[in-house]
Design a protein around this motif. Structure first.
Motif, PDB file in Angstrom:
ATOM      1  N   MET A  85      10.705  13.385   2.862  1.00  0.00           N
ATOM      2  CA  MET A  85       9.810  13.427   4.024  1.00  0.00           C
ATOM      3  C   MET A  85       8.758  12.314   3.975  1.00  0.00           C
ATOM      4  N   LEU A  86       8.181  12.067   2.798  1.00  0.00           N
ATOM      5  CA  LEU A  86       7.137  11.048   2.697  1.00  0.00           C
ATOM      6  C   LEU A  86       7.705   9.637   2.842  1.00  0.00           C
ATOM      7  N   ILE A  87       8.897   9.411   2.319  1.00  0.00           N
ATOM      8  CA  ILE A  87       9.539   8.106   2.495  1.00  0.00           C
ATOM      9  C   ILE A  87       9.861   7.883   3.971  1.00  0.00           C
ATOM     10  N   LEU A 127       6.011   4.798   9.964  1.00  0.00           N
ATOM     11  CA  LEU A 127       4.761   4.057  10.130  1.00  0.00           C
ATOM     12  C   LEU A 127       5.042   2.557  10.157  1.00  0.00           C
ATOM     13  N   THR A 128       5.882   2.096   9.262  1.00  0.00           N
ATOM     14  CA  THR A 128       6.223   0.674   9.219  1.00  0.00           C
ATOM     15  C   THR A 128       6.901   0.243  10.517  1.00  0.00           C
ATOM     16  N   GLY A 161       0.823  -1.211   0.000  1.00  0.00           N
ATOM     17  CA  GLY A 161       0.000   0.000   0.000  1.00  0.00           C
ATOM     18  C   GLY A 161       0.853   1.256   0.000  1.00  0.00           C
ATOM     19  N   LEU A 162       1.894   1.269   0.839  1.00  0.00           N
ATOM     20  CA  LEU A 162       2.798   2.426   0.884  1.00  0.00           C
ATOM     21  C   LEU A 162       3.597   2.556  -0.412  1.00  0.00           C
ATOM     22  N   LEU A 163       4.045   1.428  -0.947  1.00  0.00           N
ATOM     23  CA  LEU A 163       4.796   1.455  -2.201  1.00  0.00           C
ATOM     24  C   LEU A 163       3.951   2.018  -3.343  1.00  0.00           C
ATOM     25  N   LEU A 164       2.722   1.560  -3.456  1.00  0.00           N
ATOM     26  CA  LEU A 164       1.824   2.078  -4.500  1.00  0.00           C
ATOM     27  C   LEU A 164       1.545   3.570  -4.305  1.00  0.00           C
ATOM     28  N   THR A 165       1.462   3.990  -3.057  1.00  0.00           N
ATOM     29  CA  THR A 165       1.251   5.409  -2.770  1.00  0.00           C
ATOM     30  C   THR A 165       2.445   6.234  -3.237  1.00  0.00           C
ATOM     31  N   HIS A 166       3.648   5.763  -2.959  1.00  0.00           N
ATOM     32  CA  HIS A 166       4.847   6.473  -3.425  1.00  0.00           C
ATOM     33  C   HIS A 166       4.894   6.519  -4.957  1.00  0.00           C
ATOM     34  N   ILE A 167       4.512   5.442  -5.589  1.00  0.00           N
ATOM     35  CA  ILE A 167       4.491   5.425  -7.057  1.00  0.00           C
ATOM     36  C   ILE A 167       3.493   6.458  -7.582  1.00  0.00           C
ATOM     37  N   ALA A 168       2.323   6.535  -6.965  1.00  0.00           N
ATOM     38  CA  ALA A 168       1.321   7.536  -7.377  1.00  0.00           C
ATOM     39  C   ALA A 168       1.862   8.953  -7.183  1.00  0.00           C
ATOM     40  N   GLU A 169       2.590   9.181  -6.090  1.00  0.00           N
ATOM     41  CA  GLU A 169       3.163  10.503  -5.828  1.00  0.00           C
ATOM     42  C   GLU A 169       4.234  10.851  -6.860  1.00  0.00           C
ATOM     43  N   PHE A 186      12.442  12.190  -6.400  1.00  0.00           N
ATOM     44  CA  PHE A 186      11.633  11.847  -5.230  1.00  0.00           C
ATOM     45  C   PHE A 186      12.446  11.054  -4.213  1.00  0.00           C
ATOM     46  N   THR A 187      13.274  10.145  -4.704  1.00  0.00           N
ATOM     47  CA  THR A 187      14.082   9.295  -3.829  1.00  0.00           C
ATOM     48  C   THR A 187      15.418   9.937  -3.478  1.00  0.00           C
ATOM     49  N   THR A 188      15.664  11.117  -3.968  1.00  0.00           N
ATOM     50  CA  THR A 188      16.918  11.874  -3.820  1.00  0.00           C
ATOM     51  C   THR A 188      18.117  11.126  -4.375  1.00  0.00           C
ATOM     52  N   LEU A 189      17.880  10.217  -5.312  1.00  0.00           N
ATOM     53  CA  LEU A 189      18.952   9.457  -5.939  1.00  0.00           C
ATOM     54  C   LEU A 189      19.758  10.336  -6.887  1.00  0.00           C
ATOM     55  N   GLY A 190      19.060  11.045  -7.774  1.00  0.00           N
ATOM     56  CA  GLY A 190      19.679  12.024  -8.655  1.00  0.00           C
ATOM     57  C   GLY A 190      20.854  11.544  -9.470  1.00  0.00           C
ATOM     58  N   TYR A 191      20.622  10.703 -10.452  1.00  0.00           N
ATOM     59  CA  TYR A 191      21.708  10.217 -11.305  1.00  0.00           C
ATOM     60  C   TYR A 191      22.445  11.343 -12.025  1.00  0.00           C
TER      61      TYR A 191
END
Length: 157
Positions: A134-136, A142-143, A60-68, A107-112
């Protein structure tokens, strides 16, 4: 001549970028809140196995991050249709999934660094990195809290 904050915001493209960024951040935070609350309530009420409850939470959280990520990609894609909002160097014929990839790395601050924003659009991408971080972190917290509840109930027997 020195540019004031108001002048910068009223410059072509900047106002649209700031407005779109604000709306996208609000949408993502509200989505994250609602999904997190619904998942948390579901975990408390569920009679399913521990495995099923945690898999529901994680997916559920993973799908939410994908939607964001997709929401930010949509905002970037729409904004880049307007020439005064900037450009992205590294994409010659952009497709929507290119923006999803760029959004995910922000979003993941990976920044290639293989795609580089120029102009006002940089504001969206910089703000996305902060929002994603912040959302991650929120999801990780929560987890952890849900796992801590499980550990407490299993060790108190």
């Amino acid at each position: 001549m020195e540019l004031t904050l108001l002048d910068a915001l009223l410059a072509p493209g900047y106002f649209l970028v700031v407005l779109a960024t604000l709306l996208t951040v609000v949408l993502c935070v509200l989505l994250h809140y609602e999904v997190s609350m619904a998942l948390s309530r579901r975990m408390e009420r569920s009679t399913r196995s521990q495995r099923q409850r945690f898999l529901t939470l994680i997916f559920g959280l993973l799908l939410t991050h994908i939607a964001e990520i997709w929401a930010f990609a949509a905002a970037m894609s729409l904004l880049l249709e307007i020439p005064s909002t900037g450009d992205v160097i590294g994409i010659t014929a952009p497709r929507f999934l290119d923006f999803v990839y760029l959004s995910a790395t922000n979003f993941t601050t990976l920044g290639y660094g293989d795609m580089v924003p120029t102009g006002p659009i940089r504001f969206v991408m910089g703000t996305e990195a902060l929002t994603g971080f912040m959302l991650i972190t929120w999801s990780a917290s929560l987890t952890f809290l849900e796992m801590q509840k499980h550990w407490r109930t299993n060790h108190s027997d």
